[in-house]
Design an enzyme around this catalytic site. Structure first.
Site, PDB file in Angstrom:
ATOM      1  N   LEU A 419     -19.338 -68.674  13.430  1.00 29.65           N
ATOM      2  CA  LEU A 419     -20.893 -67.514  13.860  1.00 29.65           C
ATOM      3  C   LEU A 419     -20.848 -66.720  14.951  1.00 29.65           C
ATOM      4  O   LEU A 419     -21.237 -65.513  14.805  1.00 29.65           O
ATOM      5  CB  LEU A 419     -22.063 -68.604  13.573  1.00 29.65           C
ATOM      6  CG  LEU A 419     -22.413 -68.863  11.714  1.00 29.65           C
ATOM      7  CD1 LEU A 419     -22.681 -66.843  11.455  1.00 29.65           C
ATOM      8  CD2 LEU A 419     -21.615 -69.250  11.320  1.00 29.65           C
ATOM      9  N   ASP A 420     -20.506 -67.372  16.035  1.00 30.80           N
ATOM     10  CA  ASP A 420     -20.235 -66.926  17.368  1.00 30.80           C
ATOM     11  C   ASP A 420     -19.782 -65.518  17.451  1.00 30.80           C
ATOM     12  O   ASP A 420     -19.262 -64.346  18.233  1.00 30.80           O
ATOM     13  CB  ASP A 420     -19.993 -67.774  18.435  1.00 30.80           C
ATOM     14  CG  ASP A 420     -20.987 -67.018  19.550  1.00 30.80           C
ATOM     15  OD1 ASP A 420     -21.760 -66.238  19.340  1.00 30.80           O
ATOM     16  OD2 ASP A 420     -21.155 -68.470  20.387  1.00 30.80           O
ATOM     17  N   ASP A 421     -18.289 -66.023  16.818  1.00 32.03           N
ATOM     18  CA  ASP A 421     -17.494 -65.018  17.136  1.00 32.03           C
ATOM     19  C   ASP A 421     -18.010 -63.232  15.898  1.00 32.03           C
ATOM     20  O   ASP A 421     -17.858 -62.150  16.491  1.00 32.03           O
ATOM     21  CB  ASP A 421     -15.467 -64.821  16.747  1.00 32.03           C
ATOM     22  CG  ASP A 421     -15.464 -65.872  17.994  1.00 32.03           C
ATOM     23  OD1 ASP A 421     -15.047 -64.872  18.927  1.00 32.03           O
ATOM     24  OD2 ASP A 421     -15.919 -67.308  18.324  1.00 32.03           O
TER      25      ASP A 421
END
Length: 708
Positions: A419-421
Site C-alpha cells: 500500500l505504501d508504494d
C-alpha cells in the site's frame, strides 16, 4: 523455471543548462518582523539556487531506463548474517568474506559491541553475530577489539539474551542445539485459512521468512565448527536454559493462563513429537513448503525480495539436498549477491533495493519544484513506473477480491505489492499531469532544467495523450486495489487486509516485532493523500472511516506513531498531510493538536530530529539530533495545515537552506527509516535529497499563492 530479472542500478547522466536564479524569479511577501532572525522570510535567491542545485543533482542520478535508486543501508546484522551464511556454506575465507569482516570492524561501536543504528545502545544479537562472524573469518579472539566486544556482550547478558533468529544461526553452526531454538513446524503450512493460526494470518514478511525456516527446523542442518572457533566464551548458561525470546513491548505473560504459556507449551509439544518421529504429515508439509517457496521465486528479486528470507531460502535448499549447481540455488545466490556493494577493501549489503519508492518520491519532488509531465526526465520516470505495475494476483488475494493494480518496493516482487508504494506511485502519476494541486511550478519557464541531446525529444500531442490514458488506467486500478485493502478499523496495513491477530505476537519466534501487519497512522495518512488526488474528500465513506481511524490513533499529546519512518515526526507529518488533503479543516482540533506538537518539538537550530530510541522509550518522541529528512517532514506537515508562514516553519526553511551542501545535497548519517520497530532500522540515502527539495518547493509555492 522462469525468473524475471532487472537492469543493473547504474547511474545515468544529464547535463543541466539555464540561467542562474535571481531575486526577480519570485517576489515574496514582505518580510515579517519576528524577533528571531530565522523567522524572517528567506531570500528568494537562496531558495531558487537551493532548488536548482538539488534538481540538478537528482537529474544526474537518473538511470537511463528512467528510475532512481539510492543505497538502502541497514545495520551490521546484514554483513554478520551474510558471513554466517558463508561459513555454513564453507566460504568464510573467501575474498568477499574478508571484505565483509572489514566492514563489520568499521561498524563496531566504541563501547565494544554493535548497534541497531548510529548512536544507539549496544544490541546483544547484533554483537554476538558480529563477534562470531569475525572469529569465523580468522580474527584473533585475543585482539583488543575482540576482547572489548566480548566484554560488552557479557555485560549485556551474554549470548543467552539473543533473539530467536540469531539462535538459528548459532544452531546452523553447531554452537547450540536446535532444541534451544523456537520450533517452526512445517505442518503449519497445511492449516486451512479458516483456522486462527495459518500461513496467511501472519504478516507477508514473516510469511516469507518462516516458510524456509520451517524446512530448516525440520531437517536441522549443521556445519560443525572447530572448538577453537566456537563462541562458548559468550555463554552464561547452558543454551537449553536460555529464556524464551519475547516480542518487545508485550506484557509479562506470567499469568497461569496466557498466550505466552500456551505457545511455549505448543513449542515443547512439537519438539517432543519431532524428537520421537511422531510427525506423520512431515513429508507432505515439507513438500508443500518447498512448492510454496519455489512459486515465489518466480518474478521476484529473491524470496520476498528482502534479505532475511533470501538467506533462509539458501539454507533451506541446502537442507533439501540442492547443491550449488542447481538452477534454484544459483538463482537464490545471485539474487542475494546482487545486494552486495563491494569496494576495494570492504563490502556491505543492502537489505533490499528501493527503486519504486525512490523513483516515485524523486518524481514528486521534481514535479513539486517545477518540472511537468512533459519534461523528458519526468516522462521517462513515469513510463518506468507504469511498466512496474503488478497486474497479477499475490498473497493479498487470499483475503481480498479485487483486480490487481499495485506496486512493490523493489524491482521485481510480484507476489507482494504494498500500500505504501502504491499510494506514493499513484500520487506521482497524478501530480505529473496536475501541478495545480500545489500551485504554480517553483521555477518559471526560463529556469526549467533542459537535458542534453541524449534525452529523447518531448512527446508529440498524440503520444502525450496516450501516456495520459495509461496513467488514468493505472490510477483507477490502483485506487480500486487500495480501497479493497482498507481494514475494518478504517486504516491500512502494508501488504494485507485485516492482518491483525495480536495473539500471534506471543509465539516464541515473534520477537522480530513484526508478526502481524495492522493499520498504522502513517500509512493511513499517505493513502488519504493519494485518494484526495482523485477527488475523494470528507463525506466519502472510505475517507470518513480513515479519518475516524486517525482520530482514534492520535496520541494524547497530539502526535501520531510512525510505523515506517522514525517516528512520531514521520507519523505526525503523514497524518496531518492526509487529513488536510481530504479537506479536514485546518482549525480542526486533531490538526491543531498535531501541528502544535510539531511546533513544540522544533529545536533551537530550526531543525527537527528524533532518534529511533523513541520506539523503545516513548518519552523520547520528537527528540534527537536534527536531520534534513525529519526537518523536511515537519515543515511539510506544517505547510499542509496552512501554517507555511508560521515563524517555526520559516525557521525550518532557513535550517534546510543553511545546511545544504554546494552540490544540492544534505549531510545525514542518521537512520530515519524503519524496518521492524526496536529491531531493524534503515538509512535511505535519498531521504536527505528529495524530502528537503519537496519542502523547499512546497513552501515556495505556498508563499507565491498567497502573494497572487
Amino acid at each position: 523455471m522462469l525468473h524475471q530479472s532487472h537492469p543493473a542500478s547504474t547511474t545515468g547522466s544529464a547535463s543541466i543548462v539555464g540561467p542562474e536564479p535571481s531575486d526577480s524569479v519570485l517576489s515574496l511577501p514582505a518580510q515579517s518582523s519576528f524577533a528571531h532572525p530565522l523567522s524572517a522570510q528567506p531570500s528568494a535567491t537562496n531558495l531558487r539556487q537551493a532548488i536548482f542545485r538539488t534538481q540538478q543533482w537528482l537529474l544526474t542520478q537518473q538511470h537511463p531506463d528512467g528510475f532512481w535508486v539510492g543505497e538502502l543501508e541497514g545495520d551490521s546484522i546484514l554483513e554478520s548474517e551474510f558471513l554466517l551464511l558463508l561459513a555454513f556454506l564453507g566460504e568464510e575465507y573467501s575474498p568477499l568474506a574478508k571484505k565483509c569482516a572489514n566492514h563489520l570492524l568499521d561498524k563496531q561501536a566504541s563501547a565494544g559491541g554493535w548497534t541497531q543504528y548510529p548512536g544507539g545502545p549496544i544490541d546483544i544479537s547484533a554483537s554476538v553475530k558480529a563477534y562470531f562472524a569475525l572469529k569465523l573469518t580468522g580474527h584473533d579472539p585475543a585482539a583488543k577489539y575482540m576482547q572489548r566486544a566480548q566484554a560488552a556482550i557479557l555485560a549485556g547478558g551474554g549470548a543467552d539474551a539473543v533473539n530467536s533468529f540469531t539462535r538459528f544461526y548459532l544452531a546452523l553452526l553447531g554452537q547450540i542445539p536446535y532444541e534451544a531454538c523456537p520450533n517452526v513446524p512445517p505442518e503449519f503450512v497445511l492449516l486451512p485459512s479458516w483456522f486462527p493460526v495459518n500461513l496467511y494470518s501472519i504478516s507477508a514478511w514473516s510469511r516469507t521468512i518462516l516458510v524456509p525456516l520451517s524446512i530448516i527446523s525440520a531437517f536441522q542442518p549443521v556445519r560443525k565448527i572447530e572448538p577453537e572457533r566456537s563462541i562458548r566464551e559468550l555463554f552464561l548458561q547452558d543454551p537449553l536454559s536460555w529464556p524464551y525470546p519475547r516480542c518487545p513491548g508485550l506484557n509479562s505473560g506470567k499469568r497461569l493462563l496466557s498466550w505466552d504459556r500456551f505457545f511455549h507449551l505448543t513449542d515443547k509439544t512439537f519438539k517432543y513429537l519431532q524428537r520421537h518421529g511422531l510427525t506423520p504429515l512431515r513429508r507432505i508439509a515439507v513438500n508443500v513448503a518447498k512448492r510454496w517457496m519455489f512459486e515465489r521465486f518466480n518474478h521476484s528479486d529473491g524470496l520476498g525480495a528482502i534479505f532475511p528470507p533470501m538467506v533462509w531460502a539458501i539454507v533451506a535448499l541446502r537442507a533439501l539436498g540442492y547443491d550449488d549447481k542447481h538452477s534454484e540455488m544459483q538463482y537464490c545466490r545471485q539474487r542475494l549477491w546482487d545486494l552486495v556493494i563491494e569496494n576495494e577493501d570492504s563490502a556491505r549489503l543492502q537489505p533490499c533495493k528501493s527503486p519504486v519508492w525512490d523513483t516515485a518520491l524523486t518524481l514528486r519532488a521534481l514535479i513539486a519544484s517545477g518540472l511537468g509531465g512533459q519534461d523528458a526526465a519526468v516522462e521517462r520516470g513515469i513510463h518506468w513506473l507504469l511498466a512496474q505495475e503488478i497486474r497479477t494476483l499475490g498473497d493479498w488475494s487470499r483475503s481480498v477480491k479485487s483486480q490487481p493494480g499495485g506496486w512493490c518496493f523493489e524491482f521485481v516482487n510480484a507476489f507482494y505489492p504494498d500500500l505504501d508504494d502504491t499510494a506514493m506511485v499513484l500520487m506521482s502519476l497524478q501530480e505529473s499531469y496536475n501541478t495545480s494541486q500545489y500551485g504554480e511550478p517553483a521555477l518559471p519557464p526560463n529556469l526549467r532544467l533542459i537535458a542534453d541531446a541524449t534525452v529523447p525529444a518531448m512527446p508529440d500531442a498524440r503520444r502525450h495523450a496516450l501516456l495520459r490514458d495509461d496513467i488514468s488506467g493505472a490510477v483507477q486500478r490502483g485506487m480500486q486495489w487500495m480501497l479493497a485493502l482498507q481494514n475494518r478499523d478504517g486504516g491500512w496495513g502494508a501488504f494485507d487486509r485485516d492482518n491483525t491477530a495480536e495473539f500471534l505476537c506471543h509465539v516464541p519466534f515473534a520477537d522480530h516485532n513484526a508478526m502481524i501487519d495492522p493499520s498504522s497512522p502513517d500509512l493511513a495518512g499517505r493513502v488519504l493523500e493519494s485518494l484526495a488526488g482523485s477527488g475523494r474528500r470528507v463525506g466519502d465513506d472510505a475517507v470518513d472511516r480513515a479519518v475516524a481511524y486517525l482520530r482514534r490513533a492520535q496520541e494524547a499529546d497530539g502526535s501520531w506513531f510512525g510505523r515506517w519512518g522514525v517516528n512520531y515526526i514521520y507519523g505526525t507529518w503523514q497524518a496531518l498531510t492526509g487529513l488536510a488533503a481530504v479537506r479536514v479543516p485546518h482549525d480542526d482540533p486533531a490538526i491543531v493538536a498535531g501541528a502544535q506538537w510539531l511546533i513544540a518539538h522544533q529545536q533551537p537550530s530550526g531543525g527537527w530530529g528524533e532518534s529511533a530510541n523513541s520506539y523503545a522509550q516513548s518519552y523520547l518522541r520528537g527528540q534527537g539530533r536534527e536531520t534534513a529528512s525529519q526537518t523536511a517532514w515537519a515543515v511539510l506537515g506544517l505547510i499542509a495545515t496552512g501554517r507555511f508562514d508560521h515563524p517555526v516553519t520559516l525557521r525550518g526553511i532557513h535550517f534546510l537552506l543553511a545546511q545544504q551542501n554546494a552540490d544540492g545535497t544534505w549531510h545525514e548519517t542518521e537512520f530515519t527509516g524503519t524496518g521492524f520497530p526496536q529491531v531493524f532500522y534503515l538509512r535511505y540515502h535519498y531521504y536527505r535529497i528529495y524530502f528537503p527539495l519537496m519542502a523547499l518547493a512546497r513552501w515556495t509555492k505556498a508563499a507565491g499563492e498567497v502573494q497572487h
